[in-house]
Design a protein around this motif. Structure first.
Motif, short mmCIF file in Angstrom:
data_model
loop_
_atom_site.label_atom_id
_atom_site.label_comp_id
_atom_site.label_asym_id
_atom_site.label_seq_id
_atom_site.Cartn_x
_atom_site.Cartn_y
_atom_site.Cartn_z
N LEU A 143 0.81 -1.22 0.00
CA LEU A 143 0.00 0.00 0.00
C LEU A 143 0.85 1.27 0.00
O LEU A 143 0.30 2.38 0.04
CB LEU A 143 -0.93 0.00 1.22
CG LEU A 143 -1.95 -1.14 1.25
CD1 LEU A 143 -2.56 -1.27 2.65
CD2 LEU A 143 -3.05 -0.91 0.22
N GLY A 144 2.18 1.13 -0.02
CA GLY A 144 3.05 2.30 -0.04
C GLY A 144 3.07 3.06 1.27
O GLY A 144 3.13 4.29 1.28
N MET A 145 3.06 2.33 2.39
CA MET A 145 3.04 2.94 3.71
C MET A 145 4.34 2.63 4.45
O MET A 145 5.06 1.69 4.12
CB MET A 145 1.85 2.44 4.52
CG MET A 145 0.50 2.67 3.86
SD MET A 145 -0.86 1.83 4.70
CE MET A 145 -1.05 2.86 6.17
N SER A 146 4.61 3.43 5.47
CA SER A 146 5.78 3.21 6.31
C SER A 146 5.32 2.60 7.64
O SER A 146 4.43 3.14 8.30
CB SER A 146 6.49 4.55 6.57
OG SER A 146 7.41 4.43 7.64
N LEU A 147 5.90 1.47 8.03
CA LEU A 147 5.51 0.79 9.26
C LEU A 147 6.73 0.48 10.12
O LEU A 147 7.70 -0.10 9.64
CB LEU A 147 4.76 -0.51 8.96
CG LEU A 147 4.43 -1.40 10.17
CD1 LEU A 147 3.44 -0.72 11.10
CD2 LEU A 147 3.90 -2.76 9.72
N LYS A 148 6.65 0.85 11.39
CA LYS A 148 7.67 0.49 12.38
C LYS A 148 6.99 -0.31 13.48
O LYS A 148 5.93 0.09 13.97
CB LYS A 148 8.33 1.74 12.95
CG LYS A 148 9.43 1.43 13.97
CD LYS A 148 10.06 2.70 14.51
CE LYS A 148 11.16 2.39 15.52
NZ LYS A 148 11.74 3.64 16.10
N VAL A 149 7.59 -1.42 13.88
CA VAL A 149 7.01 -2.28 14.92
C VAL A 149 7.89 -2.21 16.16
O VAL A 149 9.11 -2.38 16.09
CB VAL A 149 6.91 -3.74 14.44
CG1 VAL A 149 6.34 -4.62 15.54
CG2 VAL A 149 6.05 -3.83 13.18
N GLU A 150 7.25 -1.94 17.29
CA GLU A 150 7.93 -1.93 18.59
C GLU A 150 7.37 -3.07 19.43
O GLU A 150 6.18 -3.10 19.74
CB GLU A 150 7.68 -0.59 19.31
CG GLU A 150 8.20 0.64 18.59
CD GLU A 150 9.68 0.88 18.88
OE1 GLU A 150 10.28 0.06 19.60
OE2 GLU A 150 10.21 1.90 18.40
N TYR A 151 8.22 -4.02 19.79
CA TYR A 151 7.80 -5.15 20.63
C TYR A 151 7.96 -4.80 22.11
O TYR A 151 8.99 -4.26 22.53
CB TYR A 151 8.63 -6.39 20.32
CG TYR A 151 8.31 -7.05 19.00
CD1 TYR A 151 7.31 -8.00 18.90
CD2 TYR A 151 9.03 -6.72 17.84
CE1 TYR A 151 7.01 -8.61 17.68
CE2 TYR A 151 8.74 -7.32 16.63
CZ TYR A 151 7.73 -8.27 16.55
OH TYR A 151 7.45 -8.86 15.35
N SER A 152 6.96 -5.17 22.90
CA SER A 152 7.04 -4.90 24.34
C SER A 152 7.65 -6.07 25.09
O SER A 152 7.93 -5.95 26.29
CB SER A 152 5.65 -4.62 24.91
OG SER A 152 4.92 -5.82 25.06
N GLU A 153 7.81 -7.21 24.42
CA GLU A 153 8.30 -8.43 25.06
C GLU A 153 7.44 -8.80 26.27
O GLU A 153 7.92 -9.22 27.30
CB GLU A 153 9.77 -8.27 25.47
CG GLU A 153 10.70 -7.83 24.36
CD GLU A 153 10.77 -8.81 23.19
OE1 GLU A 153 10.52 -10.00 23.41
OE2 GLU A 153 11.08 -8.36 22.07
#
Length: 358
Positions: A51-61
């Motif tokens: 979709l042409g988007m920017s995604l950053k994932v932050e894991y909380s563990e």
């Protein structure tokens, strides 16, 4: 004329360059080593790329304190995303909604929405909390109900009592509670099934293994082991196997999640019932956020909270098919075709209406 054409093209270039991809941060409540939550993020990344988007994932563990710290840094930092996607795991959503007030970051909840009491408290203090753009949850209660019904259907037809033990996640996660409620609702249909004990396995394989070691001794006639996720199911299965009980023959096991291990166990019959597909929810949320970024109102039908029936029963044939799809980085899905952008005003997201058969 050529000079005028060149000037026209040159003027159009800065405009194209100024078009920014919608930026999203996902506060993943799980561990980066958990198959479910890592596949959940992978599906979101596939959607973002398509979709042409920017995604950053932050894991909380699995640490709610870490999730809150991550949210604070994101919402108070100099480079805020357009959207923050979060899960009301262990009831942390209200604090993040409070922190987001006045930041300009749009919030979207997935998997676990606000509880009724949380929603009432937020509505009573509109100046203290930001408005949530939308909520996307799955059919957890129905899945818990269907799972037990399918388990009972696998038993020999006799009138004798059937002992059941159940492994649920945690008390402070709506999805866990809803799956348990569905299981209890199904019990009313089967008076011969005796629920011996419900234990909170914390979604953990090792913890469920330890608990099941005691349960199999306490209830040696157990024939049904219902589990709210695959990790707990495999922990319990190990304990029963060590006690000499054979999964798929002497004991019916169930699980939720479509990890490769769970799919293979469904194929070989060690898991009698498997519910899966909810790893896709974050991807469908990305489709909706893409549309919002392109001016499509997500509340055009007056509804902000949506439940998507993506949790579905996975038989052996479907398990085989899903295993093959996992080999593709994009799952073989064209996410653009699910978008409402450019569609008629009465367009309804396909994943709202029925499970998507990947």
């Amino acid at each position: 004329m050529l000079k005028a054409l060149c000037q026209s093209l040159c003027l159009s270039l800065p405009l194209a360059a100024n078009v920014q991809a919608a930026s999203v941060v996902f506060l993943n409540p799980g561990s980066s080593s958990e198959v479910f939550w890592s596949s959940y993020s992978r599906f979101m990344q596939a959607a973002a790329q398509d979709l042409g988007m920017s995604l950053k994932v932050e894991y909380s563990e699995r640490s709610p304190e870490r999730t809150l710290s991550q949210a604070r840094d994101i919402l108070q930092g100099p480079k805020r995303p357009d959207y923050l996607v979060l899960v009301n795991e262990q009831y942390i959503a209200p604090e993040i909604i409070r922190l987001s007030q006045g930041t300009g970051v749009k919030l979207f909840l997935v998997n676990n929405g606000l509880t009724a009491s949380q929603a009432r408290s937020i509505q009573a203090q509109p100046g203290k909390y930001a408005q949530v753009l939308g909520t996307l949850t799955v059919n957890d209660e129905q899945a818990g109900y269907q799972m037990l019904r399918e388990m009972v259907a696998l038993l020999p037809k006799d009138n004798g009592p059937v002992d059941l033990v159940a492994f649920v996640g945690v008390k402070t996660t709506p999805a866990s509670l809803l799956r348990e409620q569905g299981m209890r609702r199904a019990l009313a249909d089967f008076p011969q099934v005796r629920l011996r004990q419900v234990v909170y396995g914390g979604w953990s394989r090792e913890r469920a293994y330890e608990q099941a070691g005691m349960l199999v001794q306490r209830y040696p006639d157990t024939r049904l082991v219902w589990s709210a996720n695959d990790e707990m199911a495999f922990g319990a299965m190990r304990a029963f196997e060590e006690a000499g009980r054979v999964p798929g023959r002497e004991v019916v096991f169930s699980a939720v999640n479509s990890s490769p291990e769970a799919l293979r166990a469904r194929i070989d019959g060690r898991l009698g019932v498997l519910m899966g597909g909810h790893f896709s929810l974050g991807g469908w949320a990305m489709v909706m956020l893409h549309d919002d970024a392109h001016g499509v109102s997500l509340a055009r039908d007056g509804v902000r909270e949506h439940q998507v029936p993506v949790l579905q029963s996975v038989d052996g044939a479907k398990a085989q098919r899903w295993l093959k799809l996992l080999e593709h980085s994009d799952y073989g899905i064209d996410f653009k075709r699910y978008s409402a952008e450019g569609k008629p005003s009465d367009f309804r997201y396909p994943f709202f209406a029925s499970p998507v058969d990947y």
